[in-house]
Write an enzyme that holds these catalytic residues in place. Structure first.
Site, PDB file in Angstrom:
ATOM      1  N   HIS A 168      42.908  38.689  45.887  1.00 55.80           N
ATOM      2  CA  HIS A 168      42.109  39.700  46.572  1.00 55.80           C
ATOM      3  C   HIS A 168      42.520  39.734  48.034  1.00 55.80           C
ATOM      4  CE1 HIS A 168      38.662  41.961  48.121  1.00 55.80           C
ATOM      5  NE2 HIS A 168      38.685  41.083  49.109  1.00 55.80           N
ATOM      6  N   PHE A 190      33.905  48.792  34.025  1.00 53.98           N
ATOM      7  CA  PHE A 190      34.494  47.450  33.918  1.00 53.98           C
ATOM      8  C   PHE A 190      33.739  46.400  34.748  1.00 53.98           C
ATOM      9  CE2 PHE A 190      36.737  49.895  37.197  1.00 53.98           C
ATOM     10  CZ  PHE A 190      36.618  49.054  38.300  1.00 53.98           C
ATOM     11  N   THR A 222      46.462  47.824  43.379  1.00 49.20           N
ATOM     12  CA  THR A 222      45.363  47.257  42.583  1.00 49.20           C
ATOM     13  C   THR A 222      45.760  47.078  41.114  1.00 49.20           C
ATOM     14  OG1 THR A 222      43.830  48.426  44.046  1.00 49.20           O
ATOM     15  CG2 THR A 222      42.930  47.590  41.978  1.00 49.20           C
ATOM     16  N   ARG A 238      50.923  40.983  43.081  1.00 51.29           N
ATOM     17  CA  ARG A 238      50.253  41.535  41.899  1.00 51.29           C
ATOM     18  C   ARG A 238      51.258  42.072  40.887  1.00 51.29           C
ATOM     19  NH1 ARG A 238      45.338  44.830  44.911  1.00 51.29           N
ATOM     20  NH2 ARG A 238      43.807  43.137  44.895  1.00 51.29           N
ATOM     21  N   ARG A 245      47.822  43.147  52.523  1.00 51.66           N
ATOM     22  CA  ARG A 245      47.727  44.146  51.439  1.00 51.66           C
ATOM     23  C   ARG A 245      49.123  44.533  50.949  1.00 51.66           C
ATOM     24  NH1 ARG A 245      42.804  45.682  48.857  1.00 51.66           N
ATOM     25  NH2 ARG A 245      43.717  47.699  48.426  1.00 51.66           N
ATOM     26  N   LYS A 300      42.418  34.372  43.016  1.00 52.85           N
ATOM     27  CA  LYS A 300      41.422  34.532  41.962  1.00 52.85           C
ATOM     28  C   LYS A 300      41.651  33.493  40.848  1.00 52.85           C
ATOM     29  CE  LYS A 300      40.925  39.558  42.771  1.00 52.85           C
ATOM     30  NZ  LYS A 300      41.008  40.894  42.132  1.00 52.85           N
TER      31      LYS A 300
HETATM   32  N1  UDP Z   1      39.566  46.578  39.104  1.00 49.82           N
HETATM   33  C1  UDP Z   1      39.760  46.766  37.744  1.00 49.82           C
HETATM   34  N2  UDP Z   1      39.955  48.050  37.280  1.00 49.82           N
HETATM   35  C2  UDP Z   1      39.970  49.136  38.115  1.00 49.82           C
HETATM   36  C3  UDP Z   1      39.778  48.926  39.494  1.00 49.82           C
HETATM   37  C4  UDP Z   1      39.581  47.637  39.960  1.00 49.82           C
HETATM   38  O1  UDP Z   1      39.751  45.813  36.983  1.00 49.82           O
HETATM   39  O2  UDP Z   1      40.153  50.274  37.618  1.00 49.82           O
HETATM   40  C5  UDP Z   1      39.356  45.200  39.611  1.00 49.82           C
HETATM   41  C6  UDP Z   1      40.649  44.568  40.155  1.00 49.82           C
HETATM   42  O3  UDP Z   1      40.630  43.166  39.854  1.00 49.82           O
HETATM   43  C7  UDP Z   1      40.510  44.821  41.654  1.00 49.82           C
HETATM   44  C8  UDP Z   1      39.006  44.657  41.866  1.00 49.82           C
HETATM   45  O4  UDP Z   1      38.415  45.225  40.697  1.00 49.82           O
HETATM   46  O5  UDP Z   1      41.292  43.924  42.424  1.00 49.82           O
HETATM   47  C9  UDP Z   1      38.463  45.353  43.104  1.00 49.82           C
HETATM   48  O6  UDP Z   1      38.795  46.738  43.059  1.00 49.82           O
HETATM   49  P1  UDP Z   1      39.269  47.524  44.336  1.00 49.82           P
HETATM   50  O7  UDP Z   1      39.233  48.971  44.007  1.00 49.82           O
HETATM   51  O8  UDP Z   1      38.521  47.051  45.532  1.00 49.82           O
HETATM   52  O9  UDP Z   1      40.827  47.108  44.466  1.00 49.82           O
HETATM   53  P2  UDP Z   1      41.573  46.109  45.469  1.00 49.82           P
HETATM   54  O10 UDP Z   1      40.972  46.339  46.834  1.00 49.82           O
HETATM   55  O11 UDP Z   1      41.328  44.712  44.956  1.00 49.82           O
HETATM   56  O12 UDP Z   1      43.021  46.495  45.395  1.00 49.82           O
HETATM   57 MG    MG Z   2      39.074  46.515  47.504  1.00 51.49          MG
END
Ligand code: UDP
Ligand code: MG
Length: 168
Positions: free
Chosen positions: A124, A58, A96, A107, A90, A10
Site C-alpha cells: 500500500h 469487494f 492498483t 505490484r 506510488r 501487506k
Molecule cells: N482493490 C481491489 N479491487 C479494486 C480496487 C481496489 O481489490 O477494484 C483493493 C486493492 O488491494 C487496493 C485497495 O483495495 O490496493 C485500495 O484501493 P485503492 O483504490 O485505494 O487503490 P490503491 O491506492 O491501493 O492503488
Molecule cells: Mg488508495
C-alpha cells in the site's frame, strides 16, 4: 515538495518473503524511513483504513485480505519522508490492478488477482497529501515517529494501563 507517505507491506508481501526485496526497491528513492513497525491488523483498523471503499462489492474480502486471514496475520507499516515522497513511492508500487501494473513495478512483479476478485497487490502507498496525513495518523502515534510530521499536543494521562518489561 517535502512530503511523507504511508507504506504498508501487506500480508501477501510478508507471506511471499518479499520484505527485503520491497525495501531494497524503495531505497532507490533515496527517501528516509522515519517510522517502522509490525502490526496485527484488527477489523476496526481495517475498516478505518479502507473506509472510502465501504460500498464496493469487494469490501468484505478486502477487510479479510488486509487482516491477513488468508496469509500471515501481520502487516509492516513504514513512513517514508523526503522530496516528492508520495509520487516516488506510488511510481515504484505501480497501478492498483496488478495485471495492469507495469511489470517492473512492485505490484506488477508480485501482485495477483484472487479468485474472489481482490487485488492482492503486496504493498500500500498513500495516494495524495490528504490521504497520507489521515493514514499516518491512523497507523502511528507521534512518539513512534522520529521526526515531527504534524502538530502535536501533550496531555497528562492518569490511571492508564501499560505493559512494561519485568525487572529481574
Ligand atoms: N482493490 C481491489 N479491487 C479494486 C480496487 C481496489 O481489490 O477494484 C483493493 C486493492 O488491494 C487496493 C485497495 O483495495 O490496493 C485500495 O484501493 P485503492 O483504490 O485505494 O487503490 P490503491 O491506492 O491501493 O492503488
Ligand atoms: Mg488508495
Amino acid at each position: 515538495m517535502i512530503q511523507q507517505t504511508l507504506v504498508l507491506i501487506k500480508p501477501d508481501g510478508l507471506k511471499k518473503s518479499l520484505t527485503g526485496n520491497i525495501l531494497t526497491r524503495l531505497s532507490e528513492t533515496k527517501l528516509d524511513i522515519v517510522a517502522a513497525k509490525m502490526v496485527q491488523v484488527d477489523r476496526v483498523l481495517a475498516e478505518r483504513h479502507y473506509v472510502y471503499l465501504k460500498d464496493e462489492p469487494f469490501y468484505e474480502e478486502l477487510l479479510r485480505y488486509i487482516q491477513g486471514i488468508y496469509h500471515k496475520k501481520k502487516v509492516m507499516a513504514l513512513i517514508y519522508h523526503g522530496e516528492d515522497a508520495i509520487k516516488k513511492v506510488r511510481d515504484l508500487a505501480g497501478a492498483t490492478n496488478p495485471e495492469e501494473a507495469d511489470s517492473v513495478s512492485i505490484r506488477g512483479a508480485y501482485g495477483r488477482i484472487t479468485t474472489k476478485g481482490v487485488y492482492e497487490n503486496v504493498i500500500h502507498a498513500s495516494g495524495n497529501i490528504k490521504e497520507a496525513e489521515r493514514e499516518i495518523k491512523l497507523w502511528f502515534q507521534p512518539d513512534e515517529i522520529i521526526i515531527q510530521l504534524y502538530p502535536t499536543k501533550t496531555v497528562t494521562l492518569e490511571k492508564v494501563k501499560r505493559i512494561l518489561w519485568k525487572v529481574s
